[in-house]
Write a protein that holds these residues in place. Structure first.
Motif, PDB file in Angstrom:
ATOM      1  N   GLY A 111      -2.614   4.920   6.085  1.00 42.43           N
ATOM      2  CA  GLY A 111      -4.117   4.878   5.731  1.00 42.43           C
ATOM      3  C   GLY A 111      -4.379   5.908   5.195  1.00 42.43           C
ATOM      4  N   PRO A 112      -5.730   5.933   5.009  1.00 38.95           N
ATOM      5  CA  PRO A 112      -6.761   7.379   3.847  1.00 38.95           C
ATOM      6  C   PRO A 112      -6.401   8.799   4.895  1.00 38.95           C
ATOM      7  N   ARG A 113      -6.736   8.925   5.536  1.00 36.82           N
ATOM      8  CA  ARG A 113      -6.392  10.038   6.773  1.00 36.82           C
ATOM      9  C   ARG A 113      -5.032  10.402   7.302  1.00 36.82           C
ATOM     10  N   PRO A 114      -4.070  11.806   6.504  1.00 36.90           N
ATOM     11  CA  PRO A 114      -3.099  12.363   6.522  1.00 36.90           C
ATOM     12  C   PRO A 114      -3.373  12.974   8.062  1.00 36.90           C
ATOM     13  N   PHE A 115      -1.611  12.612   8.596  1.00 39.79           N
ATOM     14  CA  PHE A 115      -1.690  13.663   9.995  1.00 39.79           C
ATOM     15  C   PHE A 115      -0.580  14.397  10.102  1.00 39.79           C
ATOM     16  N   ALA A 116      -0.717  15.348  10.863  1.00 40.61           N
ATOM     17  CA  ALA A 116       0.290  15.736  11.120  1.00 40.61           C
ATOM     18  C   ALA A 116       0.582  16.000  12.506  1.00 40.61           C
ATOM     19  N   PHE A 117       0.198  16.994  13.788  1.00 41.63           N
ATOM     20  CA  PHE A 117       0.647  16.398  15.233  1.00 41.63           C
ATOM     21  C   PHE A 117      -0.091  15.721  15.505  1.00 41.63           C
ATOM     22  N   VAL A 118       0.288  14.521  15.997  1.00 45.05           N
ATOM     23  CA  VAL A 118      -0.211  13.291  16.855  1.00 45.05           C
ATOM     24  C   VAL A 118       0.686  13.073  17.594  1.00 45.05           C
ATOM     25  N   VAL A 119      -0.514  12.296  18.670  1.00 51.59           N
ATOM     26  CA  VAL A 119       0.363  12.520  20.525  1.00 51.59           C
ATOM     27  C   VAL A 119       0.597  10.938  20.336  1.00 51.59           C
ATOM     28  N   HIS A 120       1.753  11.333  20.828  1.00 52.55           N
ATOM     29  CA  HIS A 120       2.858  10.157  21.257  1.00 52.55           C
ATOM     30  C   HIS A 120       2.563   9.658  22.562  1.00 52.55           C
ATOM     31  N   LEU A 141       3.240  16.232  28.123  1.00 56.01           N
ATOM     32  CA  LEU A 141       2.136  15.862  26.425  1.00 56.01           C
ATOM     33  C   LEU A 141       3.752  16.233  25.567  1.00 56.01           C
ATOM     34  N   SER A 142       3.540  14.761  24.216  1.00 58.91           N
ATOM     35  CA  SER A 142       4.815  14.931  23.845  1.00 58.91           C
ATOM     36  C   SER A 142       3.486  14.958  22.549  1.00 58.91           C
ATOM     37  N   LEU A 143       4.053  16.136  21.461  1.00 54.14           N
ATOM     38  CA  LEU A 143       2.869  15.742  20.243  1.00 54.14           C
ATOM     39  C   LEU A 143       4.596  15.188  18.968  1.00 54.14           C
ATOM     40  N   SER A 144       4.120  14.379  18.385  1.00 51.12           N
ATOM     41  CA  SER A 144       4.757  14.084  17.291  1.00 51.12           C
ATOM     42  C   SER A 144       4.775  14.232  15.886  1.00 51.12           C
ATOM     43  N   TRP A 145       5.470  14.917  15.458  1.00 51.52           N
ATOM     44  CA  TRP A 145       5.340  15.553  14.018  1.00 51.52           C
ATOM     45  C   TRP A 145       4.919  14.188  12.990  1.00 51.52           C
ATOM     46  N   SER A 146       4.225  13.538  12.854  1.00 53.88           N
ATOM     47  CA  SER A 146       3.748  12.523  11.958  1.00 53.88           C
ATOM     48  C   SER A 146       4.974  12.472  10.637  1.00 53.88           C
ATOM     49  N   PRO A 147       4.706  13.189   9.971  1.00 54.94           N
ATOM     50  CA  PRO A 147       5.350  12.827   8.481  1.00 54.94           C
ATOM     51  C   PRO A 147       6.959  13.123   8.532  1.00 54.94           C
ATOM     52  N   THR A 148       7.496  13.321   9.931  1.00 52.27           N
ATOM     53  CA  THR A 148       8.973  12.832  10.304  1.00 52.27           C
ATOM     54  C   THR A 148       9.525  11.197  10.387  1.00 52.27           C
ATOM     55  N   TYR A 149       8.175  11.402  11.059  1.00 50.77           N
ATOM     56  CA  TYR A 149       7.947   9.854  11.599  1.00 50.77           C
ATOM     57  C   TYR A 149       7.676   8.677  10.160  1.00 50.77           C
ATOM     58  N   ALA A 197      -5.578  16.417  27.769  1.00 48.88           N
ATOM     59  CA  ALA A 197      -4.517  17.020  27.476  1.00 48.88           C
ATOM     60  C   ALA A 197      -4.278  17.678  26.061  1.00 48.88           C
ATOM     61  N   ASN A 198      -4.456  16.988  25.650  1.00 53.48           N
ATOM     62  CA  ASN A 198      -4.230  16.688  24.031  1.00 53.48           C
ATOM     63  C   ASN A 198      -4.917  18.235  23.395  1.00 53.48           C
ATOM     64  N   GLU A 199      -6.733  18.106  23.818  1.00 51.91           N
ATOM     65  CA  GLU A 199      -7.346  19.514  23.810  1.00 51.91           C
ATOM     66  C   GLU A 199      -7.210  20.402  24.224  1.00 51.91           C
ATOM     67  N   ALA A 200      -6.285  20.105  24.724  1.00 47.90           N
ATOM     68  CA  ALA A 200      -6.092  22.130  26.314  1.00 47.90           C
ATOM     69  C   ALA A 200      -4.281  22.233  25.535  1.00 47.90           C
ATOM     70  N   VAL A 201      -4.324  21.671  24.198  1.00 48.22           N
ATOM     71  CA  VAL A 201      -3.323  22.602  23.930  1.00 48.22           C
ATOM     72  C   VAL A 201      -3.844  22.958  22.180  1.00 48.22           C
ATOM     73  N   ARG A 202      -3.866  23.763  21.688  1.00 45.15           N
ATOM     74  CA  ARG A 202      -4.286  24.650  20.730  1.00 45.15           C
ATOM     75  C   ARG A 202      -2.656  24.317  19.402  1.00 45.15           C
ATOM     76  N   ILE A 203      -2.951  23.970  18.807  1.00 49.47           N
ATOM     77  CA  ILE A 203      -1.752  23.714  17.311  1.00 49.47           C
ATOM     78  C   ILE A 203      -2.100  24.862  16.588  1.00 49.47           C
ATOM     79  N   PRO A 204      -0.759  25.383  16.613  1.00 44.64           N
ATOM     80  CA  PRO A 204      -0.609  26.662  15.690  1.00 44.64           C
ATOM     81  C   PRO A 204      -1.808  26.520  14.363  1.00 44.64           C
ATOM     82  N   ASP A 205      -2.121  27.911  13.750  1.00 47.34           N
ATOM     83  CA  ASP A 205      -2.679  27.605  12.118  1.00 47.34           C
ATOM     84  C   ASP A 205      -1.285  27.149  11.209  1.00 47.34           C
ATOM     85  N   LYS A 206      -0.298  27.413  11.603  1.00 45.61           N
ATOM     86  CA  LYS A 206       0.618  27.324  10.193  1.00 45.61           C
ATOM     87  C   LYS A 206       1.268  25.563   9.857  1.00 45.61           C
TER      88      LYS A 206
END
Length: 220
Positions: free
Chosen positions: A62-71, A40-48, A136-145
């Motif tokens: 778009g109007p929604r900001p994204f942090a980690f997204v599924v690559h 499962l590859s999670l991309s840091w959207s701001p870098t992209y 798979a994405n739902e099985a991984v919790r993104i750290p709060d930070k």
């Protein structure tokens, strides 16, 4: 001198056999459903988005900001990975299916690319592959930070891995790898079994980022 037809046929057969011996095993094994585990590859959207600007209008403009997204969810061998498998007719993904994934994969072109390149090797139908990707994405919790990053963060790959390990019981160091460019965090890659349990992946771990410090651009 013209060779007898039987001899010509024998030579052709020997050449074909030799080609099988020298062809890499991974090139012969790209059969849908024939693989060992998933990444499962999670991309840091701001870098992209720093690289793409607003050319990717949903993810970056778009109007929604994204942090980690599924690559993507990538079938893997223990060494190497299958790609672009023959999954039957390629008439394209239904628009409804593409749109249903945009909350976690906010780019229609990415959704289509991931099916063509990786999903086609899963042995699943498109709707089932993308449902598994969501699970798979739902099985991984993104750290709060890393959920609401409003300023540049400086981190090390070890710190990122440690944060994910702390947030996800059962995840170990040998099942996660950070990907980077020369200075920025790009992705976090997590290895999973076919039934989405964390598992070790030596080759993925070996290819992890070795930089001491990385920047995480803020979520806009």
């Amino acid at each position: 001198m013209r060779l007898p037809s039987a001899l010509r046929a024998l030579i052709v057969s020997l050449v074909a056999l030799a080609a099988l011996w020298i062809t890499p095993a991974s090139a012969l094994a790209d059969t849908p459903g024939d693989f060992d585990f998933y990444v499962l590859s999670l991309s840091w959207s701001p870098t992209y988005c720093q690289d793409r600007g607003r050319s990717d209008r949903i993810q970056c403009g778009g109007p929604r900001p994204f942090a980690f997204v599924v690559h993507g969810l990538w079938p893997q061998y223990e060494r190497g990975s299958p790609r672009n498998c023959d999954a039957g007719p390629r008439s394209g993904l239904p628009r409804r299916l593409v749109d249903s994934m945009l909350d976690i994969m906010p780019s229609p072109s990415l959704v289509r690319h991931e099916w063509r390149t990786h999903g086609s090797c899963s042995g699943l139908e498109p709707v089932d592959y993308f449902e598994l990707t969501r699970q798979a994405n739902e099985a991984v919790r993104i750290p709060d930070k890393f959920v609401d990053v409003t300023d540049y963060l400086t981190v090390s790959p070890n710190e990122v891995e440690a944060a994910f390990i702390a947030a996800n019981p059962g995840l170990r160091r040998d099942a996660i790898a950070v990907s980077c460019d020369s200075r920025r965090l790009k992705e976090v890659r997590i290895c999973m079994t076919r039934d989405l349990r964390f598992r070790a992946c030596a080759e993925v771990d070996r290819k992890a980022c070795r930089n001491n410090r990385l920047t995480m651009p803020p979520v806009r």
